[in-house]
Design an enzyme around this catalytic site. Structure first.
Site, PDB file in Angstrom:
ATOM      1  N   CYS A 149       6.963  -1.956  -8.164  1.00  0.00           N
ATOM      2  CA  CYS A 149       6.071  -2.990  -7.639  1.00  0.00           C
ATOM      3  C   CYS A 149       6.689  -4.357  -7.784  1.00  0.00           C
ATOM      4  CB  CYS A 149       4.747  -2.935  -8.386  1.00  0.00           C
ATOM      5  SG  CYS A 149       4.932  -3.084 -10.164  1.00  0.00           S
ATOM      6  N   GLU A 152       5.763  -5.239   1.936  1.00  0.00           N
ATOM      7  CA  GLU A 152       6.439  -4.489   0.879  1.00  0.00           C
ATOM      8  C   GLU A 152       7.124  -3.263   1.491  1.00  0.00           C
ATOM      9  OE1 GLU A 152       3.993  -2.191  -1.889  1.00  0.00           O
ATOM     10  OE2 GLU A 152       5.170  -3.029  -3.524  1.00  0.00           O
ATOM     11  N   LYS A 188      -5.905  10.137 -13.289  1.00  0.00           N
ATOM     12  CA  LYS A 188      -5.645  10.822 -12.025  1.00  0.00           C
ATOM     13  C   LYS A 188      -4.242  10.381 -11.588  1.00  0.00           C
ATOM     14  CE  LYS A 188      -5.458  11.627  -7.600  1.00  0.00           C
ATOM     15  NZ  LYS A 188      -4.054  11.525  -7.127  1.00  0.00           N
ATOM     16  N   GLY A 212      -1.365   1.030  -7.610  1.00  0.00           N
ATOM     17  CA  GLY A 212      -0.894   1.673  -6.388  1.00  0.00           C
ATOM     18  C   GLY A 212      -0.758   0.649  -5.282  1.00  0.00           C
ATOM     19  N   GLY A 213      -0.791   1.118  -4.038  1.00  0.00           N
ATOM     20  CA  GLY A 213      -0.611   0.236  -2.901  1.00  0.00           C
ATOM     21  C   GLY A 213      -1.890  -0.526  -2.553  1.00  0.00           C
ATOM     22  N   LEU A 269      -1.424  -3.976  -7.823  1.00  0.00           N
ATOM     23  CA  LEU A 269      -1.026  -3.565  -6.478  1.00  0.00           C
ATOM     24  C   LEU A 269       0.430  -3.933  -6.178  1.00  0.00           C
ATOM     25  CD1 LEU A 269      -4.407  -4.548  -4.787  1.00  0.00           C
ATOM     26  CD2 LEU A 269      -3.767  -2.377  -5.816  1.00  0.00           C
ATOM     27  N   TRP A 329       3.168   7.052  -7.984  1.00  0.00           N
ATOM     28  CA  TRP A 329       4.187   8.032  -8.338  1.00  0.00           C
ATOM     29  C   TRP A 329       5.452   7.440  -8.936  1.00  0.00           C
ATOM     30  CZ3 TRP A 329       7.963   6.196  -5.262  1.00  0.00           C
ATOM     31  CH2 TRP A 329       7.640   5.731  -3.987  1.00  0.00           C
ATOM     32  N   ASN A 330       5.598   6.118  -8.872  1.00  0.00           N
ATOM     33  CA  ASN A 330       6.935   5.603  -9.204  1.00  0.00           C
ATOM     34  C   ASN A 330       7.237   5.609 -10.704  1.00  0.00           C
ATOM     35  OD1 ASN A 330       4.957   3.531  -9.178  1.00  0.00           O
ATOM     36  ND2 ASN A 330       6.562   2.012  -9.344  1.00  0.00           N
TER      37      ASN A 330
HETATM   38  P1  NAD Z   1      -0.771   4.818  -3.372  1.00  0.00           P
HETATM   39  O1  NAD Z   1      -1.676   3.657  -3.232  1.00  0.00           O
HETATM   40  O2  NAD Z   1      -0.444   5.610  -2.186  1.00  0.00           O
HETATM   41  O3  NAD Z   1      -1.375   5.865  -4.432  1.00  0.00           O
HETATM   42  C1  NAD Z   1      -1.891   5.455  -5.669  1.00  0.00           C
HETATM   43  C2  NAD Z   1      -3.019   6.387  -6.071  1.00  0.00           C
HETATM   44  O4  NAD Z   1      -4.081   6.284  -5.129  1.00  0.00           O
HETATM   45  C3  NAD Z   1      -2.589   7.855  -6.108  1.00  0.00           C
HETATM   46  O5  NAD Z   1      -3.119   8.466  -7.265  1.00  0.00           O
HETATM   47  C4  NAD Z   1      -3.186   8.433  -4.840  1.00  0.00           C
HETATM   48  O6  NAD Z   1      -3.567   9.768  -4.991  1.00  0.00           O
HETATM   49  C5  NAD Z   1      -4.401   7.552  -4.599  1.00  0.00           C
HETATM   50  N1  NAD Z   1      -4.693   7.401  -3.172  1.00  0.00           N
HETATM   51  C6  NAD Z   1      -3.790   7.169  -2.191  1.00  0.00           C
HETATM   52  N2  NAD Z   1      -4.408   7.081  -1.007  1.00  0.00           N
HETATM   53  C7  NAD Z   1      -5.728   7.273  -1.234  1.00  0.00           C
HETATM   54  C8  NAD Z   1      -6.885   7.301  -0.407  1.00  0.00           C
HETATM   55  N3  NAD Z   1      -6.818   7.134   0.903  1.00  0.00           N
HETATM   56  N4  NAD Z   1      -8.073   7.514  -0.982  1.00  0.00           N
HETATM   57  C9  NAD Z   1      -8.166   7.689  -2.312  1.00  0.00           C
HETATM   58  N5  NAD Z   1      -7.107   7.677  -3.150  1.00  0.00           N
HETATM   59  C10 NAD Z   1      -5.900   7.467  -2.619  1.00  0.00           C
HETATM   60  O7  NAD Z   1       0.513   4.234  -4.110  1.00  0.00           O
HETATM   61  P2  NAD Z   1       1.915   4.952  -4.321  1.00  0.00           P
HETATM   62  O8  NAD Z   1       2.550   5.094  -2.985  1.00  0.00           O
HETATM   63  O9  NAD Z   1       1.713   6.134  -5.191  1.00  0.00           O
HETATM   64  O10 NAD Z   1       2.691   3.835  -5.171  1.00  0.00           O
HETATM   65  C11 NAD Z   1       3.335   2.777  -4.573  1.00  0.00           C
HETATM   66  C12 NAD Z   1       2.482   1.517  -4.612  1.00  0.00           C
HETATM   67  O11 NAD Z   1       2.072   1.235  -5.941  1.00  0.00           O
HETATM   68  C13 NAD Z   1       3.282   0.307  -4.173  1.00  0.00           C
HETATM   69  O12 NAD Z   1       2.510  -0.504  -3.318  1.00  0.00           O
HETATM   70  C14 NAD Z   1       3.559  -0.419  -5.471  1.00  0.00           C
HETATM   71  O13 NAD Z   1       3.803  -1.788  -5.322  1.00  0.00           O
HETATM   72  C15 NAD Z   1       2.326  -0.137  -6.258  1.00  0.00           C
HETATM   73  N6  NAD Z   1       2.587  -0.305  -7.702  1.00  0.00           N
HETATM   74  C16 NAD Z   1       2.050  -1.398  -8.352  1.00  0.00           C
HETATM   75  C17 NAD Z   1       2.323  -1.615  -9.707  1.00  0.00           C
HETATM   76  C18 NAD Z   1       1.772  -2.812 -10.464  1.00  0.00           C
HETATM   77  O14 NAD Z   1       1.767  -2.793 -11.694  1.00  0.00           O
HETATM   78  N7  NAD Z   1       1.302  -3.867  -9.796  1.00  0.00           N
HETATM   79  C19 NAD Z   1       3.127  -0.704 -10.390  1.00  0.00           C
HETATM   80  C20 NAD Z   1       3.656   0.383  -9.702  1.00  0.00           C
HETATM   81  C21 NAD Z   1       3.360   0.580  -8.354  1.00  0.00           C
END
Ligand code: NAD
Length: 500
Positions: free
Chosen positions: A299, A394, A190, A243-244, A266, A166-167
């Site tokens: 991130c 983090e 997605k 994502g995370g 991540l 979401w960020n």
């Molecule tokens: P998140 O992992 O919660 O969500 C990311 C995606 O995964 C979303 O679309 C969400 O719907 C999906 N998701 C979440 N939980 C799930 C599950 N249990 N099963 C299936 N799908 C699931 O991440 P966030 O909170 O939206 O974003 C923050 C994280 O993203 C931080 O850890 C950040 O460091 C990371 N990030 C990394 C980069 C990079 O380029 N390395 C860039 C931006 C953000």
């Protein structure tokens, strides 16, 4: 961008807009008609109802994208034509900048000031990969066989599943979509359930630029209800996730089970290493921008300050003075530097980290509570030990962990003593030391006397738990291409075989 369907996007009900998904260039409600609320982080109130997808919607989006990949006008376009479309899209980003800023700011709370810069530069990814589309080429291989020609062709995978956090929804989508399309793939996006709207609205620009319908579809919904079906879909040939670590691991495991290649971007716990000879004013600027911009919800946040003991006090004074000047508040206010935390859950997670830091004995240098419970203010903890949670985990918030060191070896060892390896900053006037330390730090990106530069030309990605694969640059497009090796027998029929 105008409303295309009063049943879905654009419906105004008591100030709430309803957004369908985007499949085949049209607004489409969820198969079962379900929606979920997207909250405005500045008020905590719902501002949009978003289609709540399920397996049926995922299947429709993937099948439509696969059809676009195989039989629309897309596969017959030349690579140069694809590049022209991407370049046109880059122009449209700039033409529609304010609308995109408005929607994304509403959805994830980022200040409009910061988003304006972020989305303007985002156009660069579409322009860069638009230029690269017709420079993708294979090689002639000098094989160890007489009378044989062997060459390679770089081909698209087909449907790419791109899963976003979401960020920075639009910018991080560009890092995936631009190279994937330049390579000739189709994409099913997605977005995060906490910030879906900007990618839905943006999707109309693909149509406006002239992309065939279905080349980029957007399926929305809650992660656990949509992502597993998307990653496991038999027509998805490549997965790219940002994502995370928790969700990343789930996605990576599922992709592996289906033998689908998967890029993972991540989290991080990136160190800012400041030596005694550094320009402390520049370092303080870079450290503050690195961890407090976007309220630390990036991130690449430089969330660990490793500082030489000799300059510890002087640097901390500069950091706290700058941090106290940052204006945190309404993202729509032009004077606001940092908006609210994107979700209530994330706000609670930040507060929990702050409590744990206090309990571990770290000293709060700057730590003001926020009465509204939506805005996290810049926070600095000194004397953080290497085993403390604030050093290892983090936060994804504006919290800086400060640890002192005495020698270069100690600094490098501290820098590497975490599970992550996304980025690092090195601040010194000693050229040899700068390069030496850059070589010894385990991180996908090292910035020397600067921080937080990301551009389309330079690869970005993690070491260790920060990810697998790279985005941007030549490395970025390679993630969306597979190599075919073609052999040709040049000997022809044997003399006298009758096949002259
Ligand atoms: P998140 O992992 O919660 O969500 C990311 C995606 O995964 C979303 O679309 C969400 O719907 C999906 N998701 C979440 N939980 C799930 C599950 N249990 N099963 C299936 N799908 C699931 O991440 P966030 O909170 O939206 O974003 C923050 C994280 O993203 C931080 O850890 C950040 O460091 C990371 N990030 C990394 C980069 C990079 O380029 N390395 C860039 C931006 C953000």
């Amino acid at each position: 961008m105008q409303t295309h369907d009063t049943q879905t996007h654009g419906t105004q009900t008591h100030g709430t807009q309803t957004f369908g998904m985007r499949i085949g260039g049209a607004w489409v409600p969820a198969a079962d008609g379900g929606t979920f609320d997207s909250l405005d982080p500045a008020t905590g109130n719902p501002w949009a109802a978003i289609a709540r997808g399920s397996a049926a919607d995922v299947d429709a989006a993937v099948r439509d994208a696969d059809a676009a990949f195989r039989s629309s006008g897309w596969p017959t376009l030349t690579a140069t034509d694809r590049g022209v479309l991407l370049t046109r899209l880059a122009d449209l980003v700039l033409e529609h900048l304010e609308e995109l800023v408005e929607v994304e700011s509403r959805d994830n709370g980022k200040s409009r000031k910061e988003l304006r810069t972020s989305l303007r530069t985002m156009a660069g990814w579409y322009r860069y990969y638009g230029g690269m589309a017709d420079k993708v080429q294979g090689e002639v291989i000098p094989v160890d066989r007489a009378a044989s020609l062997n060459y390679t062709v770089l081909e698209p995978y087909g449907v790419v599943a791109a899963i976003l956090p979401w960020n920075s929804p639009l910018r991080l989508a560009a890092w995936k979509v631009a190279p994937a399309l330049a390579a000739g793939n189709a994409v099913v996006l997605k977005p995060s359930e906490h910030a879906s709207a900007s990618n839905l609205v943006f999707n109309e620009l693909f149509t406006k630029a002239g992309f065939p319908p279905g080349v980029v579809n957007v399926v929305t919904g809650l992660g656990p209800e949509v992502v597993p079906d998307l990653v496991a879909h038999p027509l998805v040939r490549k997965v790219s996730f940002t994502g995370g670590v928790g969700a990343g691991r789930l996605v990576g495991e599922l992709a592996a089970r289906h033998l689908t290649p998967c890029t993972l971007e991540l989290g991080g716990k990136s160190p800012q290493i400041v030596f005694a000879d550094a320009d402390l004013d520049r370092a303080a600027d870079g450290i503050c921008a690195g961890v407090f911009a976007s309220g630390g919800q990036t991130c690449l946040a430089g969330s660990r300050l490793l500082v030489h003991a000799a300059v510890h006090d002087a640097l901390l004074a500069r950091i706290t003075e700058r941090a106290a000047r940052l204006r945190v508040g309404d993202p729509a206010d032009p004077a606001t530097d940092v908006g609210p935390v994107a979700t209530a859950t994330q706000y609670a997670a930040i507060q929990e980290h702050i409590e744990a830091a206090r309990a571990s004995g770290a000293v709060a240098v700057l730590d003001e509570p926020d009465a509204t419970g939506r805005f996290a203010l810049p926070t600095v903890f000194d004397g953080v030990g290497r085993h403390d949670r604030l050093f290892q985990e983090e936060v994804f918030g504006p919290v800086l962990a400060v640890t002192s060191f005495d020698t270069e070896d100690e600094a490098v060892e501290l820098a590497n003593d975490v599970p992550f390896g996304l980025a690092a900053g090195v601040w010194t006037r000693d050229l040899a030391r700068a390069h030496r330390v850059a070589g010894r730090v385990e991180a996908g990106t090292v910035w020397i006397n600067t921080y937080r530069n990301t551009v389309p030309q330079s690869p970005f990605g993690g070491y260790k738990a920060s990810g697998v694969g790279r985005e941007s640059g030549f490395d970025g497009i390679r993630e969306y291409l597979r190599t075919k090796s073609v052999w040709v027998d040049l000997a022809g029929p044997a003399e006298g075989s009758g096949n002259a």
